[in-house]
Enzyme design. Structure first.
Site, PDB file in Angstrom:
ATOM      1  N   TYR A 155      -7.517  -1.408  -6.405  1.00  0.00           N
ATOM      2  CA  TYR A 155      -6.984  -1.610  -7.760  1.00  0.00           C
ATOM      3  C   TYR A 155      -7.781  -2.637  -8.567  1.00  0.00           C
ATOM      4  CZ  TYR A 155      -2.614   0.591  -9.238  1.00  0.00           C
ATOM      5  OH  TYR A 155      -1.676   1.446  -9.742  1.00  0.00           O
TER       6      TYR A 155
ATOM      7  N   LYS B 176      -3.228  -0.783   6.785  1.00  0.00           N
ATOM      8  CA  LYS B 176      -3.876   0.330   7.493  1.00  0.00           C
ATOM      9  C   LYS B 176      -5.035  -0.278   8.292  1.00  0.00           C
ATOM     10  CE  LYS B 176      -4.268   4.843   8.130  1.00  0.00           C
ATOM     11  NZ  LYS B 176      -3.243   5.731   8.662  1.00  0.00           N
TER      12      LYS B 176
ATOM     13  N   ASP C  69       1.495   4.449   6.849  1.00  0.00           N
ATOM     14  CA  ASP C  69       2.025   5.822   6.902  1.00  0.00           C
ATOM     15  C   ASP C  69       3.328   5.869   7.704  1.00  0.00           C
ATOM     16  OD1 ASP C  69       0.214   5.043   8.831  1.00  0.00           O
ATOM     17  OD2 ASP C  69      -0.797   6.957   9.021  1.00  0.00           O
TER      18      ASP C  69
ATOM     19  N   ASP D 239       1.689  -0.507  -4.662  1.00  0.00           N
ATOM     20  CA  ASP D 239       1.983   0.365  -5.808  1.00  0.00           C
ATOM     21  C   ASP D 239       2.742   1.604  -5.345  1.00  0.00           C
ATOM     22  OD1 ASP D 239       1.619   1.323  -8.523  1.00  0.00           O
ATOM     23  OD2 ASP D 239       0.166   2.727  -7.673  1.00  0.00           O
TER      24      ASP D 239
END
Ligand code: NAP
Length: 371
Positions: free
Chosen positions: A129, A196, A233, A257
């Site tokens: 971002y 992640k 996830d 986000d």
């Protein structure tokens, strides 16, 4: 009415699309709360572009720097082309590093869950971002591809575009500290790090490592706060099936986000999801949702998200009493289920028949506050 009696000057950016109408509705409710807010209205985005040819005039930034506190409606960002997000620019310009997005159930929404209470902390200045991007075919892509190949780090196709993902120790420390301080101050039980790190070892891996280091620094002073971590996830699945397992979340920018919209869905959707962007010097409050252009100008959109963002602002300004009264009135009107905007109507009764307008809904909340 027990307010501080202080007049607070706040920069108000109505924004694009549904922004102006939900902003008016929010002002109705805040006026009823008795808090003395002097709104300093500044235009950014489409309204400003039409007037001055500028999307983010210097006057907007000067106003926020002077008042220290701002409330804004959504600003439109063209998808896949055109100018960079004004929201991202504001967050970076003012170093609003901590994005706080609570997802709390209201009784009677008809949402999937009635007992969710999650507060998400999203790092707001780094990650994919950060806006460090190189267009396909540009000199930037060519040179970076050369360096990457020279270092033996991999091949980048010459028809690729590139977005960089910087995640720093500095940026990670301060968002984790913000999340831990919030947890301590608000009697929360757990902070969950979302990442992640199994795949992106040098960015999300760094994020996870530094968050754990910060957590260790709180182990003596705040042993009551449990810290755990989830791969993003798996966290998404578990949030949908067992949201009660989560309390405070801390995320890098992009996952924050996405996961915050998921959390909004657990409690009833974007129409009721508020947010705050906080830095060391300034605070900017805004709903999670965007400008919803297809509803613009129709007096239909749900203003709850911007009203709850204003509640967060009132707390930040020390106007606890006014904040609690607005929050309670919103909860009561939703629970009663008679005056609801189309989205709340649809969720609760499965039809938009009989939905109230944006302003009728705001008037019902304002009446509840003063009555
Ligand atoms: P969006 O404006 O958030 O709208 C997506 C959907 O969410 C709407 O179609 C509507 O769903 C629901 N929704 C959003 N706000 C609502 C409200 N107040 N009341 C009731 N329902 C609401 O997302 P988008 O269409 O993807 O984005 C539009 C523009 O906003 C884009 O330019 C985007 O970049 C920008 N944006 C700005 C911000 C910001 O300013 N911080 C944040 C996100 C997006 P239903 O039609 O199913 O009812």
């Amino acid at each position: 009415m027990a307010t501080t009696g202080i007049t607070h000057t706040v920069t108000l950016i109505p924004g694009d699309g549904i922004g102006p109408e939900i902003t008016r509705a929010m002002q109705t409710v805040i006026a009823a709360s008795g808090a003395d807010i002097n709104w300093e209205i500044q235009q950014a985005g489409e309204a400003s572009f039409e007037m001055s040819g500028e999307l983010l005039p210097q006057a907007v930034l000067d106003s926020i720097r002077s008042n220290k506190v701002a409330l804004k409606g959504p600003l439109t960002t063209p998808v896949g082309h055109g100018f960079r997000s004004l929201n991202v620019t504001l967050r970076k310009e003012l170093d609003l590093f901590s994005c706080i997005r609570p997802s709390q159930s209201f009784h009677g929404t008809g949402a999937r869950y009635e007992d969710v209470d999650i507060v998400l902390f999203r790092e707001n200045t780094e990650d994919l971002y950060a806006g460090i991007e190189f267009e396909q075919g540009s000199e930037g892509v060519r040179r970076i591809a050369e360096v990457v190949a020279d270092l033996g780090a991999g091949d980048i196709r010459d028809d690729a575009g590139l977005s960089l993902k910087p995640i720093s120790v500095f940026g990670t420390r301060r968002i984790m500290k913000a999340a831990m301080d919030y947890a301590v101050a608000n009697g929360r039980k757990k902070v969950t790090i979302i990442h992640k790190a199994n795949i992106m070892k040098h960015t999300d891996g760094l994020f996870l490592r530094v968050c754990r280091e910060v957590a260790a620094e709180y182990a003596q002073s705040a042993p009551e706060i449990e810290v755990d971590d989830w791969i993003v996830d798996a966290a998404c699945t578990r949030l949908v099936t067992n949201p009660e397992l989560f309390d405070v979340l801390v995320c890098p920018n992009l996952f924050g986000d996405i996961v915050s919209d998921l959390c909004a869905g657990l409690v009833g959707g974007l129409g009721i999801a508020p947010g705050a962007n906080i830095g060391d010097d300034f605070a900017l409050f805004e709903p999670v949702h965007g400008s919803a252009p297809s509803y613009a100008g129709q007096n239909l959109a749900n203003p709850t998200a911007i009203m709850l963002s204003a509640v967060m602002m009132l707390r930040h300004l020390g106007e606890q009493n006014a904040a609690e009264r607005v929050h309670k009135a919103i909860a009561e009107v939703i629970a009663e289920g008679k005056v609801l905007t189309y989205d709340l109507m649809r969720m609760r009764y499965g039809t938009t028949d009989g939905a109230s307008s944006t302003q009728e809904y705001a008037d019902a909340i304002a009446e509840r506050i003063v009555g």
